[in-house]
Design a protein around this motif. Sequence first.
Motif, PDB file in Angstrom:
ATOM      1  N   LEU A 318       0.829  -1.206   0.000  1.00 59.02           N
ATOM      2  CA  LEU A 318       0.000   0.000   0.000  1.00 59.02           C
ATOM      3  C   LEU A 318       0.862   1.253   0.000  1.00 59.02           C
ATOM      4  N   GLU A 319       1.940   1.244   0.770  1.00 69.30           N
ATOM      5  CA  GLU A 319       2.815   2.417   0.813  1.00 69.30           C
ATOM      6  C   GLU A 319       3.486   2.646  -0.530  1.00 69.30           C
ATOM      7  N   ALA A 320       3.936   1.577  -1.169  1.00 70.40           N
ATOM      8  CA  ALA A 320       4.556   1.715  -2.487  1.00 70.40           C
ATOM      9  C   ALA A 320       3.565   2.280  -3.497  1.00 70.40           C
ATOM     10  N   MET A 321       2.337   1.774  -3.474  1.00 71.01           N
ATOM     11  CA  MET A 321       1.312   2.265  -4.389  1.00 71.01           C
ATOM     12  C   MET A 321       1.013   3.739  -4.115  1.00 71.01           C
ATOM     13  N   ALA A 322       0.886   4.096  -2.836  1.00 64.24           N
ATOM     14  CA  ALA A 322       0.596   5.485  -2.480  1.00 64.24           C
ATOM     15  C   ALA A 322       1.706   6.418  -2.937  1.00 64.24           C
ATOM     16  N   LEU A 323       2.946   5.914  -2.918  1.00 65.37           N
ATOM     17  CA  LEU A 323       4.089   6.725  -3.334  1.00 65.37           C
ATOM     18  C   LEU A 323       4.227   6.812  -4.852  1.00 65.37           C
ATOM     19  N   GLY A 324       3.362   6.120  -5.580  1.00 64.54           N
ATOM     20  CA  GLY A 324       3.381   6.220  -7.030  1.00 64.54           C
ATOM     21  C   GLY A 324       4.306   5.238  -7.710  1.00 64.54           C
ATOM     22  N   LEU A 325       4.512   4.058  -7.099  1.00 66.04           N
ATOM     23  CA  LEU A 325       5.292   3.016  -7.744  1.00 66.04           C
ATOM     24  C   LEU A 325       4.351   2.029  -8.432  1.00 66.04           C
ATOM     25  N   PRO A 326       4.525   1.789  -9.728  1.00 64.39           N
ATOM     26  CA  PRO A 326       3.734   0.733 -10.374  1.00 64.39           C
ATOM     27  C   PRO A 326       4.065  -0.596  -9.708  1.00 64.39           C
ATOM     28  N   SER A 327       3.047  -1.372  -9.367  1.00 61.51           N
ATOM     29  CA  SER A 327       3.256  -2.526  -8.495  1.00 61.51           C
ATOM     30  C   SER A 327       2.723  -3.819  -9.091  1.00 61.51           C
ATOM     31  N   ILE A 328       3.456  -4.886  -8.805  1.00 59.63           N
ATOM     32  CA  ILE A 328       3.083  -6.243  -9.207  1.00 59.63           C
ATOM     33  C   ILE A 328       2.983  -7.079  -7.940  1.00 59.63           C
ATOM     34  N   SER A 329       1.875  -7.781  -7.784  1.00 57.86           N
ATOM     35  CA  SER A 329       1.755  -8.685  -6.646  1.00 57.86           C
ATOM     36  C   SER A 329       0.895  -9.875  -7.056  1.00 57.86           C
ATOM     37  N   THR A 330       0.598 -10.718  -6.096  1.00 57.94           N
ATOM     38  CA  THR A 330      -0.079 -11.977  -6.395  1.00 57.94           C
ATOM     39  C   THR A 330      -1.582 -11.909  -6.132  1.00 57.94           C
ATOM     40  N   ASN A 331      -2.294 -12.715  -6.872  1.00 56.51           N
ATOM     41  CA  ASN A 331      -3.758 -12.738  -6.820  1.00 56.51           C
ATOM     42  C   ASN A 331      -4.217 -13.644  -5.680  1.00 56.51           C
ATOM     43  N   ILE A 332      -3.931 -13.211  -4.455  1.00 58.70           N
ATOM     44  CA  ILE A 332      -4.235 -14.020  -3.274  1.00 58.70           C
ATOM     45  C   ILE A 332      -4.857 -13.156  -2.182  1.00 58.70           C
ATOM     46  N   PHE A 333      -5.646 -13.805  -1.343  1.00 57.01           N
ATOM     47  CA  PHE A 333      -6.191 -13.199  -0.132  1.00 57.01           C
ATOM     48  C   PHE A 333      -6.726 -11.782  -0.392  1.00 57.01           C
ATOM     49  N   ALA A 334      -6.230 -10.768   0.335  1.00 53.52           N
ATOM     50  CA  ALA A 334      -6.813  -9.428   0.230  1.00 53.52           C
ATOM     51  C   ALA A 334      -6.085  -8.520  -0.745  1.00 53.52           C
ATOM     52  N   ILE A 335      -5.039  -8.999  -1.373  1.00 53.96           N
ATOM     53  CA  ILE A 335      -4.287  -8.125  -2.283  1.00 53.96           C
ATOM     54  C   ILE A 335      -5.169  -7.546  -3.390  1.00 53.96           C
ATOM     55  N   PRO A 336      -6.112  -8.327  -3.966  1.00 51.89           N
ATOM     56  CA  PRO A 336      -7.002  -7.731  -4.977  1.00 51.89           C
ATOM     57  C   PRO A 336      -7.932  -6.641  -4.444  1.00 51.89           C
ATOM     58  N   GLU A 337      -8.009  -6.443  -3.143  1.00 54.39           N
ATOM     59  CA  GLU A 337      -8.769  -5.313  -2.611  1.00 54.39           C
ATOM     60  C   GLU A 337      -8.055  -3.993  -2.887  1.00 54.39           C
ATOM     61  N   ALA A 338      -6.754  -4.069  -3.158  1.00 49.36           N
ATOM     62  CA  ALA A 338      -5.976  -2.867  -3.489  1.00 49.36           C
ATOM     63  C   ALA A 338      -5.552  -2.850  -4.953  1.00 49.36           C
ATOM     64  N   ILE A 339      -5.088  -3.996  -5.446  1.00 46.88           N
ATOM     65  CA  ILE A 339      -4.646  -4.068  -6.841  1.00 46.88           C
ATOM     66  C   ILE A 339      -5.772  -4.604  -7.705  1.00 46.88           C
ATOM     67  N   HIS A 340      -6.278  -3.750  -8.582  1.00 48.85           N
ATOM     68  CA  HIS A 340      -7.228  -4.160  -9.621  1.00 48.85           C
ATOM     69  C   HIS A 340      -6.404  -4.319 -10.894  1.00 48.85           C
ATOM     70  N   HIS A 341      -6.445  -5.510 -11.433  1.00 45.98           N
ATOM     71  CA  HIS A 341      -5.511  -5.883 -12.498  1.00 45.98           C
ATOM     72  C   HIS A 341      -5.557  -4.910 -13.670  1.00 45.98           C
ATOM     73  N   HIS A 342      -4.390  -4.378 -13.990  1.00 46.07           N
ATOM     74  CA  HIS A 342      -4.174  -3.432 -15.085  1.00 46.07           C
ATOM     75  C   HIS A 342      -4.918  -2.112 -14.885  1.00 46.07           C
ATOM     76  N   GLU A 343      -5.382  -1.869 -13.658  1.00 42.52           N
ATOM     77  CA  GLU A 343      -5.950  -0.561 -13.318  1.00 42.52           C
ATOM     78  C   GLU A 343      -5.080   0.123 -12.255  1.00 42.52           C
ATOM     79  N   THR A 344      -4.930  -0.552 -11.110  1.00 42.25           N
ATOM     80  CA  THR A 344      -4.091   0.016 -10.051  1.00 42.25           C
ATOM     81  C   THR A 344      -2.800  -0.778  -9.864  1.00 42.25           C
TER      82      THR A 344
END
Length: 406
Positions: A318-344
């Motif tokens: 979340l901190e990396a995203m807030a700081l404006g870093l394009p981010s890659i993570s895994t499609n598990i648990f709650a991560i998709p609550e923050a990362i919407h694929h190819h949107e955020t």
Amino acid sequence: MTKKKRKLIFFWSYLEWGGAQIYLMAIMKAAKRNWDVVAVLPRSSSPEIIGFLHQIGIKCEFLDFHLDLGTAPTIKRKIQRQISRIRSEAATLRFLRRYNLRESILHIETLPWQSWIFLTILSLRKANVFVTLHNALGKNSRWRELVWKARMQFVSRLPGFHIFTSNHDTKNKFRPFVEPGFWDEIEVTYTCVDPEQIAAVIESTEDISSIRRQHGFDNDNFIVLCVGQFIDRKGRWVFLDAAKVISKDDRNIKFLWLTPVEPDVATIERIAAYDLDNFRLINSGSVGSTREEILKFFRIADVFTLPSFVEGLPIALLEAMALGLPSISTNIFAIPEAIHHHETGILIEPGDAEALAREIRNLKSDPTLRKNLADNASKYVLDHFDERVASQKAIAKYKECFDDAV
């Protein structure tokens, strides 16, 4: 006459620290205006986390014991860990006698399905106990799940026992394990970021190029950053596997892992076996002694990635995203609550080093995509994961313990 503040005790008995402590510190910062806040942790804890607590004005009290959270690959080690937990909980109960638990709030880091006897004793002492759950229960044998369910059903009936979850995925997956009425009362107090801190880091005039040079990186290096404990569940070997794949045809992409804990000898030997000159493991204590200094270091990266196998909603992401870093993570648990694929951001499946390498290459070759993901991510996190909102939800629940007693 000034009304005496009630005591709010945050308690953990293990040495390792990470996102759970950053989450708790967000609540501490908001609560200290109206509560007498104290953090209780082992005396041999990292000076880094103790320093962070002092920086936000939190009083610390220290335990002369700590929980054994080491790996347990054998029956003997499993028994040793259980004995360590029982002894730690007995010592904790003795330690807590110094407080008037009926007139305090105890927010404790423990797993309620393991510590159900400990929580029962606290309930008998009329304690007001809160536990935050960050992850859903992992897959286990049917027998173990039935035992855990029975224990959770029991503790959910204990007077004075409350649960927060730090994301909706965890709350939803706990529905079968607790009483329906108890589940309805579970408050989601999100893992969040401090918008003021994020703004201060972004607005800092410190030269990012100089930070790169200080740590041995050139301005033209494309840096891929991961932050967290260097452990299996964070996907450490997937990260190195991707670095190995990329090193074959692009020596300019550098992989950097920032960790609060030094690796053991076996881990260092396994890293060396990869024979990588495009990977660095850096201890966060060497980067800075404040949270802002750590976050400034994030900004040397071009891409943030967290290839975890098990996560709740990781604060570093979340901190990396807030700081404006394009981010890659895994499609598990709650991560998709923050990362919407190819949107955020970009989601890959856990364990897929080839996919991680491919997406890193794609981001390097497409600056427009990097900018779009970065802009969208920063706005989304700051709009939806503000620690001031989450902290006030937690504090409101604490107050209800005494409102109900009136």
